[in-house]
Structures are given as structure tokens and as C-alpha cells.
Scaffold this active site. Structure first.
Site, PDB file in Angstrom:
ATOM      1  CB  CYS A  18     -27.942 -12.166 -39.443  1.00 49.78           C
ATOM      2  SG  CYS A  18     -29.680 -12.960 -38.837  1.00 49.78           S
ATOM      3  N   GLY A  45     -23.403 -15.594 -36.377  1.00 45.88           N
ATOM      4  CA  GLY A  45     -24.582 -16.553 -36.235  1.00 45.88           C
ATOM      5  C   GLY A  45     -24.055 -17.873 -36.510  1.00 45.88           C
ATOM      6  CG  ASN A 119     -27.114  -8.423 -40.119  1.00 40.08           C
ATOM      7  OD1 ASN A 119     -25.878  -7.806 -40.169  1.00 40.08           O
ATOM      8  ND2 ASN A 119     -27.362  -8.814 -39.034  1.00 40.08           N
ATOM      9  N   GLY A 120     -30.211  -7.856 -39.214  1.00 37.28           N
ATOM     10  CA  GLY A 120     -30.967  -6.465 -38.528  1.00 37.28           C
ATOM     11  C   GLY A 120     -32.125  -6.878 -37.792  1.00 37.28           C
ATOM     12  CB  CYS A 253     -24.022  -1.226 -34.812  1.00 37.62           C
ATOM     13  SG  CYS A 253     -23.689  -2.156 -33.294  1.00 37.62           S
ATOM     14  CE1 TYR A 259     -17.495 -10.721 -27.752  1.00 39.02           C
ATOM     15  CE2 TYR A 259     -19.772 -10.616 -28.461  1.00 39.02           C
ATOM     16  CZ  TYR A 259     -18.698 -11.316 -27.970  1.00 39.02           C
ATOM     17  OH  TYR A 259     -18.816 -12.789 -27.515  1.00 39.02           O
ATOM     18  CB  CYS A 399     -29.284  -3.644 -29.050  1.00 38.65           C
ATOM     19  SG  CYS A 399     -29.175  -3.558 -30.624  1.00 38.65           S
TER      20      CYS A 399
END
Ligand code: SF4
Length: 474
Positions: A18, A45, A119-120, A253, A259, A399
Site C-alpha cells: 500500500c 500498489g 499501509n502495513g 523496513c 527495492y 514478511c
């Protein structure tokens, strides 16, 4: 950068789940600015997009499946006005991809209307949803974000800040949040600060976004990142900060830098492009190949390849050309199309590769299927040797904090030794950046990052079953 992280065209890559964008700016076209902000976050996303606008008397929501321009080609931005807005772009794994799960989520509750962009991933969503359901909560969607909305609505006796502080005790996992009532914008980051979130200034107003690239896209000036556990309230009085629950140390993270994030973003003090270049330099210090050229797997391998070439004193070349104009609707997610994906997206340049000993730099190997195709592609284009160097350590664990890295049984490095992987991708050599080398780049803040997918040190307890938490409501 558009569509760089497409899970269909790059089925072997982890996928971000997200991107969020929020704005409080009376007098400005908040819906259109949110559209452009989301467009800058499209790499986070591609499944769905949505915008909710508040005008003091209510919240209007427009959302749908597809890329930002596709969704808002149908849902016009005209007569979509207010003084605050939140937006969301979402990636979902198969089975979760349905219109009901598109965000923002907007609800009516005892105190009016509430919108949320998240987000998460929450790691204890299964327990929380059972508890909530047993006391009468009903769920419209299968996202863990709806659990957050329910908790906020229950706890909001005095203020949203108070509700969020209580939520931080109950809810485990990763969440960067935007919450909007009919007249106020709130932003919050989980106690570990897993996912990024930053604040910017736009004229007399404010903008909050997953990445700083979205701030600059709408002409806002970066102010700062939110602290782990921090809650911001943004209204006509300006920005008010409250510190909620904070973990003993942050766990940002690290994969965002490897990436996911755009190279022009700066997060928690580190510019993504600069970090990637350093990864390449470090890689060359650890593993120097006797080669003629260094090429990147574009685009996420480009900065690391430049760093490698500089440090190694080997010529940097563009050996793979990327087609930048393939939208997600171009192909369907069938197995056959997945097989074709890499070839459609990347083309080798024979004139660059023929007769050369090539170092190919990529950011990560997850399942290994793409790497093998790329090595074959380079050999067919005449490369004499192909050495694969990876600017991250081997991905060994899944993850649970908002990234789809595949189940552990699909991770090639969890199943094979480095030599076996090298053989399976048919390369002449394979080397990964060491975890120590990666962390060295962030010194003296190397303790402030999550590295669980490399070393299994999960900062927050993960679900005991192998099934990812995000599917617990399904
Ligand atoms: Fe990021 Fe890996 Fe930690 Fe997930 S486990 S938050 S991908 S570093």
C-alpha cells in the site's frame, strides 16, 4: 518509475502492499492533489485506488479497481471538493483482490463519519477480529484495516488521539495510518515505525505521505518523518503532535531501501538512491568479479549497479532495455502470461553484451524464476559469462509486516545453498551482499531497522501458523 513494481510482470519480486497520501489544505483542490500524490505512489500498489474528501459536513468516497488513472477516468475529480482528503493505492494477493477491500474505508459511527487509509499488516488481526465479532462488530471487507476502524470507533470517547493510543496497546504489527473525520486529518505510525510516513508543507496546508516523492510531486516541502508511535492531528489550528506507544528501538523496513521505495524518496534520514549506490559499492568490496561490463536489472538494480561499477572500476552499461509503457491491463495474470512477463518487459541489447563477461546487478532474488530467465536471455544475446550479484542478503523468511515476500516454502534461498541457486539460475557466479555489509551503510543507526526476512529476528511476534496474517479475515 511508473509501474516498476508490477507483481504480474515481475512475479518473482516481493510486493509492497500500500501507499497512502493525505492533505489538509483549505482553498486548494485537495482531490486533484491527492490524485497526483497517489500517482507518485503507484509503485506501492496497483490493484486499487481511492480518494475520500471531507468538506466539514461529510466525507465523500470514490474508489475502484485498477491503477490511479484508470480508477479516476471513471470517477471524475470534478465536483469532488472539500478541504481535506485521504487516498490509498493497494496491492493485494490473489483472493484478497476485490472492490470491497479497496481503500480508503469510510464509515459512519456514533460521532459522525470516519475515513481510513492503512499501509502495513497487523499480526494479531485474527485474535482481534474474533474478539470484536464476539461483541457485535460486523465486517464489510476482509482487510485487517477494518479491525482498526472498529477499534477506533469503540475507543473514541474523548478524542481520536486517545483512541489511537489505546489501539497501539491492542494492535500488533505494522501500520502507517491516515484517519480523516469530517473536519480533521490524523496521521499515525506504529510503535516500531515499520512503514514510512512523512509530513510536508504546502502553502498554508499540510501533506502526509508514505514517501517524500509524493510530497515533491504536489509541490510540498518535506518537513520531517513521523516518529514511531507518533500521532499527528492536523486542523485549522495547525499540526499537533502526540507521542503514543514507542518501541525500545525502531524497526524501519530495510527492504523499502533495497527495492520498494522510489529512488527519489528520502525516508528516516536516508535517500533511497544513495543507499542503493552504497549497496553496490559494498558489494564490490565483498565480491570483485573479473569482468568487462556491469549491467543493472532495471530499474531497481540501477543505482546498485552504478555503485558496483564505480567501486570495481568496470564499465557500467545498459544491457537490458525496459519497456516503460506496459500497463497492468496489458496482460492477464495467467501462468502463461507470467512466464512471458519478463520477456515482454526487458529486452537484451546484443551490441552491448556480445562476447562480454557480464556482471548483472539485481536487488533481490525471491523465488529465482526471473533470475534464471535473465541469465538465459543474456547468454542468448552473446554474453560470454554471466555473474549475478545481488544487492541484498538472501531472503530466507516471510514478511508479516506489509510486504508480500511469498511463503517460506517458495523462497529459493530457504530451500537451496548459494551454490545450488547459482546452478539453478545457470549463472557463472552468484554473490549476495552480506547482512553486515548492508547494515554498515546505515551506521550508526543500524539497530533501527527490521531485517527479519534475512535473519528471522522478528521485532513483533508473528502468527504461529504459516498463513499470512493478512488473510486471517478471509
Ligand atoms: Fe521489511 Fe523484511 Fe522486515 Fe518485512 S521482514 S518489514 S520486508 S525487513
Amino acid at each position: 518509475m511508473f509501474n516498476e513494481i508490477d507483481p504480474i510482470l515481475y512475479p518473482d519480486k516481493p510486493a509492497e502492499e500500500c501507499g497512502i497520501f493525505g492533505i489538509y489544505a483549505p482553498g486548494l483542490d485537495v482531490a486533484r492533489l491527492t490524485y497526483y500524490g497517489l500517482f507518485a505512489l503507484q509503485h506501492r500498489g496497483q490493484e486499487s485506488a481511492g480518494i475520500a474528501v471531507a468538506d466539514g459536513g461529510g466525507i465523500e468516497l470514490r474508489k475502484g479497481m485498477g491503477l490511479v488513472p484508470e480508477v479516476f477516468a471513471c470517477h471524475s475529480l470534478d465536483s469532488f471538493s472539500g478541504f481535506a482528503a485521504i487516498g490509498h493505492v493497494r496491492y493485494a494477493t490473489t483472493g484478497s483482490s476485490q472492490p470491497l477491500n479497496a481503500q480508503p474505508l469510510v464509515f459512519r459511527y456514533a460521532k459522525g463519519m470516519l475515513g481510513l487509509s492503512h499501509n502495513g499488516n497487523l499480526t494479531n488481526v485474527a485474535d482481534l477480529s474474533i474478539q470484536l465479532a464476539s461483541t457485535g462488530s460486523v465486517f464489510q471487507s476482509t482487510t485487517d484495516s477494518e479491525v482498526l476502524v472498529n477499534l477506533i470507533a469503540r475507543y473514541n470517547t474523548n478524542s481520536i488521539e486517545e483512541a489511537l493510543m489505546k489501539c497501539m496497546i491492542d494492535v500488533k504489527g505494522a501500520y502507517s495510518l491516515l484517519i480523516m473525520t469530517e473536519d480533521t486529518l490524523y496521521a499515525a505510525r506504529d510503535p516500531h515505525g515499520f512503514r514510512p510516513l512523512c509530513l510536508g508543507r504546502l502553502g498554508e496546508g499540510y501533506v502526509v505521505a508514505s514517501e517524500s516523492c509524493a510530497l515533491t510531486t504536489v509541490g510540498a516541502t518535506f518537513i520531517r518523518d513521523l516518529e514511531p508511535g507518533e500521532i499527528l492531528r492536523i486542523d485549522r489550528s495547525g499540526v499537533n503532535s502526540t507521542q503514543g506507544l514507542k518501541a525500545p528501538r525502531p524497526a524501519h523496513c530495510i527492504f523499502e531501501y533495497i527495492y520498494f521505495a522510489r529512488p527519489d524518496s528520502t525516508m528516516d534520514g536516508y535517500n533511497v538512491n544513495k543507499v542503493r549506490r552504497e549497496m553496490g559499492r559494498q558489494l564490490a568490496q565483498e565480491y570483485l568479479v573479473d569482468a568487462d561490463i556491469v549491467i543493472p536489472v532495471p530499474d531497481s538494480g540501477t543505482a546498485a549497479a552504478r555503485g558496483y561499477a564505480e567501486e570495481a572500476g568496470i564499465a557500467f552499461e545498459e544491457g537490458l532495455m525496459k519497456n516503460r509503457y506496459i500497463g497492468r491491463t496489458f496482460i492477464q495474470p495467467t501462468q502463461q502470461m507470467r512466464e512471458l512477463g519478463v520477456q515482454i518487459k526487458l529486452n537484451p541489447i546484443r551490441e552491448v553484451l556480445e562476447g562480454k563477461r557480464v556482471v548483472m546487478v539485481d536487488d533481490s532474488i525471491v523465488r529465482g524464476t526471473t533470475s534464471q530467465k535473465l541469465v538465459t536471455m543474456l547468454r542468448e544475446a552473446g554474453a560470454k559469462e554471466v555473474h549475478m550479484v545481488i544487492s541484498s542478503p538472501p531472503v530466507l523468511r516471510s514478511c508479516y509486516y506489509g510486504i508480500d515476500t511469498s511463503d517460506e516454502k517458495e523462497l529459493i534461498a530457504a530451500k537451496m545453498s548459494q551454490d545450488e541457486i547459482c546452478q539453478s539460475i545457470e549463472a557463472d557466479g552468484l554473490h549476495y551482499l552480506s547482512l553486515e555489509g548492508l547494515l554498515q551503510i546505515f551506521a550508526p543507526k543500524e539497530e533501527c531497522f527490521c531485517t527479519a526476512c534475512f535473519d528471522g529476528n522478528y521485532p513483533v511476534e508473528v502468527p504461529k501458523t504459516n498463513k499470512k496474517a493478512k488473510n486471517s479475515l478471509e
